[in-house]
Design an enzyme around this catalytic site. Structure first.
Site, PDB file in Angstrom:
ATOM      1  N   CYS A 147      21.885 -14.152 -49.510  1.00 49.50           N
ATOM      2  CA  CYS A 147      20.738 -14.900 -49.000  1.00 49.50           C
ATOM      3  C   CYS A 147      19.680 -14.037 -48.322  1.00 49.50           C
ATOM      4  CB  CYS A 147      21.213 -15.998 -48.054  1.00 49.50           C
ATOM      5  SG  CYS A 147      22.225 -17.221 -48.917  1.00 49.50           S
ATOM      6  N   HIS A 277      16.497 -15.671 -39.833  1.00 51.85           N
ATOM      7  CA  HIS A 277      17.234 -16.291 -40.929  1.00 51.85           C
ATOM      8  C   HIS A 277      17.809 -17.636 -40.508  1.00 51.85           C
ATOM      9  CE1 HIS A 277      19.605 -16.287 -44.642  1.00 51.85           C
ATOM     10  NE2 HIS A 277      20.583 -16.821 -43.932  1.00 51.85           N
ATOM     11  N   HIS A 314      17.891 -24.266 -46.789  1.00 56.23           N
ATOM     12  CA  HIS A 314      18.228 -22.868 -47.068  1.00 56.23           C
ATOM     13  C   HIS A 314      18.012 -22.623 -48.554  1.00 56.23           C
ATOM     14  CE1 HIS A 314      19.832 -18.994 -47.083  1.00 56.23           C
ATOM     15  NE2 HIS A 314      20.906 -19.154 -46.322  1.00 56.23           N
TER      16      HIS A 314
END
Length: 386
Positions: A147, A277, A314
């Site tokens: 990610c 993040h 996300h």
């Protein structure tokens, strides 16, 4: 701005907020986007929340087996926007490079394939489709550092320009809804059953999203020669890998802290905001913001933090690039958007948390950080064009 700088000259975005950068910014300021329910193909039982593309931004239907899948089409659209914003026409610069950050690529082609049939294409199908559609014949690289892949794509594009491999590189991040990935995350207990709320004390996990974001990067000298408008300047970057666990972060955050410190080292002044993040997983969130606070020192308590995943979900390989686009927009508008879905602020967040109203961006620098499974960390400072 020195000729050796690398600058941002184009932006593109296709998200659950709409099919443009303008729609993205409006949605971030509104801070009210709530997730959808997973599509019916998710499986039997309760369907968890997801942030799906707005129907107007979801791209066209596939014309043939050679057409890109959902992630590839979103990337084609986002890159097209970024090129147009930078004033570049397809084929105008034949050596223009491309870096793509993705975790699963065109996973829908695999999940929707007929039983026993091999889906067309391979691991680099997305980057090949984008390059072919926009005639980008320079260096072409795909990064899949989980990610953090989107932010790695930006940093790799920067390195290609710095090394002289290309004067202009498009960095793109893209991923789409995957019922298999969502089911796996749900099984691991990493999905919030209600909505994405990374700065709320009651957060219970992430909510997955989909979309694509892109930036055009070029050397300042090249941008000046063609008279291109400059949106932002890349300051410094840092990357690291702690390798602590397949999914969990290193508890002390030392390697993430090293990447953040490298990005902040030599910055032209204090950071005005942070786009972390932070995805809603309590342990990961705490490790990341503690590492950021250590790097910022006494300034941490007065440095605003903005969690973009609360309104986009996300977006996996696209997450770092969406964060970079948001950072550039914050620099452009000198504004930090409010954080969405915060009822009880996380008492352990050591940074300033804007809720309910925008804050001014006092210092023209924004720190972006990204983490990924396997301990893949990245950090980048973006500065306002001078």
């Amino acid at each position: 701005m020195a000729d050796g700088d690398v600058v941002v000259t184009g932006l593109g975005a296709v998200s659950s907020l709409g099919g443009s950068v303008g729609a993205l910014w409006a949605g971030l300021l509104a801070a009210d986007r709530r997730p959808d329910q997973a599509p019916r193909d998710y499986g039997p039982g309760e369907r968890p929340p997801v942030y799906l593309l707005d129907p107007s931004a979801a791209g066209r239907e596939r014309a043939s087996d050679r057409s890109p899948g959902r992630a590839g089409q979103a990337a084609v659209d986002a890159v097209g926007q970024a090129l147009a914003d930078a004033g570049l026409r397809p084929g105008e610069l034949t050596e223009l490079g491309l870096t793509v950050g993705t975790t699963l690529g065109d996973i829908d082609l695999v999940e929707n394939a007929e039983p026993g049939a091999a889906p067309p294409g391979g691991a680099y199908r997305v980057s090949a489709a984008v390059a072919a559609r926009h005639r980008l014949w320079g260096p072409n690289q795909t990064l899949s550092t989980a990610c953090s892949a989107g932010l790695y794509a930006v940093i790799r594009a920067w390195e290609l320009i710095g090394s002289g491999a290309a004067e202009v590189v498009v960095a793109c991040g893209t991923d789409s809804y995957s019922r298999v990935a969502l089911a796996a995350l749900d099984r691991f207990g990493l999905v919030d059953p209600e909505l994405c709320r990374p700065f709320d004390a009651a957060r219970q996990g992430m909510v997955t999203g989909e979309g694509s974001a892109a930036v055009v990067l070029e050397s300042a000298a090249h941008a000046r020669r063609r008279g291109a408008p400059v949106h932002a300047v890349l300051g410094r970057a840092g990357v690291s890998c702690d390798g602590h666990h397949p999914t969990a972060p290193e508890p002390g955050g030392a390697q993430l802290g090293r990447a953040i410190a490298d990005a902040l080292d030599g910055a032209g002044g204090p950071v005005g905001a942070v786009v972390p993040h932070r995805a809603g997983i309590a342990v990961n969130d705490a490790v990341e913001t503690a590492a950021i606070a250590r790097a910022l020192g006494a300034a941490a308590a007065t440095t605003p933090v903005f969690g973009i995943k609360a309104v986009l979900g996300h977006t996996a390989g696209a997450a770092g690039l969406f964060a970079c686009v948001a950072a550039v927009l914050m620099l452009r508008h000198r504004t930090v958007p409010p954080n969405a879905h915060v009822s009880v602020p996380d008492p352990d967040c050591p940074l300033q948390l804007p809720v309910g109203a925008v804050l001014p961006l006092v210092h023209p620098r924004v720190l972006v950080s990204a983490t990924g499974f396997g301990g893949n960390n990245a950090a980048l400072v973006l500065e306002a064009a001078r």
